[in-house]
Enzyme design. Structure first.
Site, short mmCIF file in Angstrom:
data_model
loop_
_atom_site.label_atom_id
_atom_site.label_comp_id
_atom_site.label_asym_id
_atom_site.label_seq_id
_atom_site.Cartn_x
_atom_site.Cartn_y
_atom_site.Cartn_z
CE LYS A 198 -7.37 -0.68 1.83
NZ LYS A 198 -7.11 -1.75 2.79
CB SER A 233 -0.94 0.00 1.20
OG SER A 233 -0.19 0.01 2.40
CG HIS A 282 -4.23 -1.51 -1.22
ND1 HIS A 282 -4.84 -0.27 -1.30
CD2 HIS A 282 -3.79 -1.62 0.04
CE1 HIS A 282 -4.75 0.34 -0.12
NE2 HIS A 282 -4.13 -0.46 0.72
C1 LIG Z 1 -6.97 -2.21 4.16
C2 LIG Z 1 -6.27 -3.48 4.34
C3 LIG Z 1 -6.70 -4.42 5.27
C4 LIG Z 1 -7.82 -4.16 6.24
O1 LIG Z 1 -9.06 -4.28 5.64
P1 LIG Z 1 -10.36 -4.07 6.54
O2 LIG Z 1 -11.42 -4.81 5.83
O3 LIG Z 1 -10.58 -2.58 6.59
O4 LIG Z 1 -10.07 -4.62 7.89
C5 LIG Z 1 -6.05 -5.64 5.34
N1 LIG Z 1 -5.01 -5.91 4.54
C6 LIG Z 1 -4.54 -5.02 3.64
C7 LIG Z 1 -3.39 -5.37 2.76
C8 LIG Z 1 -5.15 -3.77 3.51
O5 LIG Z 1 -4.69 -2.89 2.64
#
Ligand SMILES: *Cc1c(COP(=O)(O)O)cnc(C)c1O
Length: 415
Positions: free
Chosen positions: A249, A190, A218
């Site tokens: 996301k 990220s 992502h």
């Molecule tokens: C955003 C993210 C998460 C967390 O996701 P949630 O559903 O908000 O708990 C987990 N792993 C990665 C790689 C992320 O970018």
């Protein structure tokens, strides 16, 4: 009273320390739905200002899409607000099962289990799959939720240098005596927007008889020709044993996550994954909306195509303007500034120009690697992207960094 002066003093000192280190996080209040255009109250107490949002994970622009909102209303009306139960007692509706089936089809896996979040999926999955006779071999830059999930698992922990395949192979050789090995990586990382070498990882996993887990938070919904994720992008559909990902996301951005993959593993998660057994079910309103998102993105690739086009355009124009950006193809575009204060100052000035971006510095990124992380969305129009490029160029000129190499920027601003 057990909350002693000693305890209170300790917590206060900790908070002061965070402020002194310059890493205290202030929340900014948004007074509109999540979208390309948002109203932000910043600093807190000032009148809200309309800005273009370039820091959301709203990759496909679906967070406030009318069809998604309508589906959420319908879900709310038809299936109620809360389930007041975990899944296995009385918290599973037919729509939960439907969504799991759609995710399985979309991701090209064998089965899927929903979790309250991807954080919970990662918290649960390792302890289900592995025991103390096994090994976890993780990329050093995996997401915090994977780090926590691995802590909850008794398997032996190994890590390899970020995306370094020789080092991964070394670790695979070192762990030959373990019963099972699981190679663990984010699909897309990220902070840099760089992509795991899943083809090479899968080849190594085959060679050394290891399983592969990818957290594709992502990437799900837009990476790869039909948006299935990093496994599609890298040509390894069907070769990833476990995918964890989020609905929070690109897939509408509300909340929820899943473990998707080999059917025995998913079935075992239904029996043993603690966040699945002991935390409440994903609410019907989210399930209904996420289901609509999958319908939309399964029918057409328009949104992921538009996102890809925007990303290429933005990356090309910003490079042309003289910015030092990390190369890649992902809609996460890191504008490298190296100096933390420079990143903060430029982000503030960009906000003044109506462009909402955030400066990232240590400890979120390594020391001396400060940056502004831009995130492109299919919810943007070309005109929004052009406005961002113009604002960046204006502020870049102000700070005299256009056309400058890394060492020149560091020479001007220090680290
Ligand atoms: C955003 C993210 C998460 C967390 O996701 P949630 O559903 O908000 O708990 C987990 N792993 C990665 C790689 C992320 O970018």
């Amino acid at each position: 009273m057990a909350y002693s002066e000693k305890a209170k003093g300790y917590f206060s000192t900790e908070l002061e320390g965070i402020k002194e280190a310059g890493t205290f996080k202030e929340e900014r209040f948004i007074e509109s739905p999540q979208a390309a255009n948002i109203k932000v109250e910043f600093p807190t107490g000032s009148p809200p200002k309309e800005v273009l949002n370039f820091c959301a994970n709203n990759y496909l622009g679906l967070s406030s899409h009318p069809e998604v909102v309508a589906a959420a209303h319908e879900g709310l009306n038809e299936r109620g607000y809360g389930m007041s139960s975990v899944r296995f007692i009385c918290g599973t509706q037919d729509i939960h099962k439907d969504l799991e089936t759609k995710l399985t089809e979309f991701l090209g896996t064998e089965d899927t289990i929903l979790f309250p979040s991807c954080m919970d999926a990662n918290a649960g999955v390792f302890d289900v799959v592995l025991g103390k006779e096994d090994a976890m071999i993780a990329d050093r830059l995996v997401h915090a939720s994977i780090v926590d999930g691995m802590r909850l698992c008794k398997a032996q922990l190994y890590n390899y240098k970020h995306s370094n395949m020789e080092h991964l192979e070394e670790k695979l050789k070192e762990t030959q005596d373990c019963r099972f090995r699981l190679v663990i990586t984010d699909g897309v990382f990220s902070m840099d927007g760089d992509i795991a070498k899943l083809d090479e990882i899968c080849n190594l996993a085959d060679k050394y008889d290891a399983m592969v887990l990818v957290d594709d938070s992502h990437a799900t919904g837009f990476m790869g020709k039909t948006g299935r994720g990093t496994h599609e992008h890298c040509g390894v559909l069907g070769r990833i044993d476990v995918i964890t990902t989020t609905l929070g996301k690109a897939l509408g951005g509300a909340s929820g996550g899943c473990v998707s993959g080999r059917k025995e593993i998913v079935e075992l998660c239904r029996q043993r994954a603690r966040p699945y057994l002991f935390s409440n079910t994903v609410p019907p309103v989210i399930v209904a909306a996420a289901s609509k998102v999958l319908d939309i993105i399964s029918k057409t690739t328009d949104r992921r195509d538009k996102l890809e086009e925007h990303t290429k355009y933005f990356r090309a124009k910003m490079t042309e303007a003289g910015f030092d950006i990390k190369e890649g193809v992902h809609p996460i575009v890191p504008i490298m500034l190296y100096n933390a204060k420079l990143a903060q100052d430029m982000a503030r000035d960009l906000y003044g120009e109506g462009i909402y971006v955030i400066g990232f510095s240590f400890p979120v990124v390594p020391k001396g690697q400060a940056r502004i992380r831009v995130q492109i969305s299919a919810g943007h129009d070309r005109e929004h992207i052009d406005r961002a490029i113009a604002a960046f160029t204006k502020i870049g000129e102000k700070y005299k960094i256009l056309g400058k190499q890394k060492n020149e920027i560091i020479e001007m601003y220090g680290l």
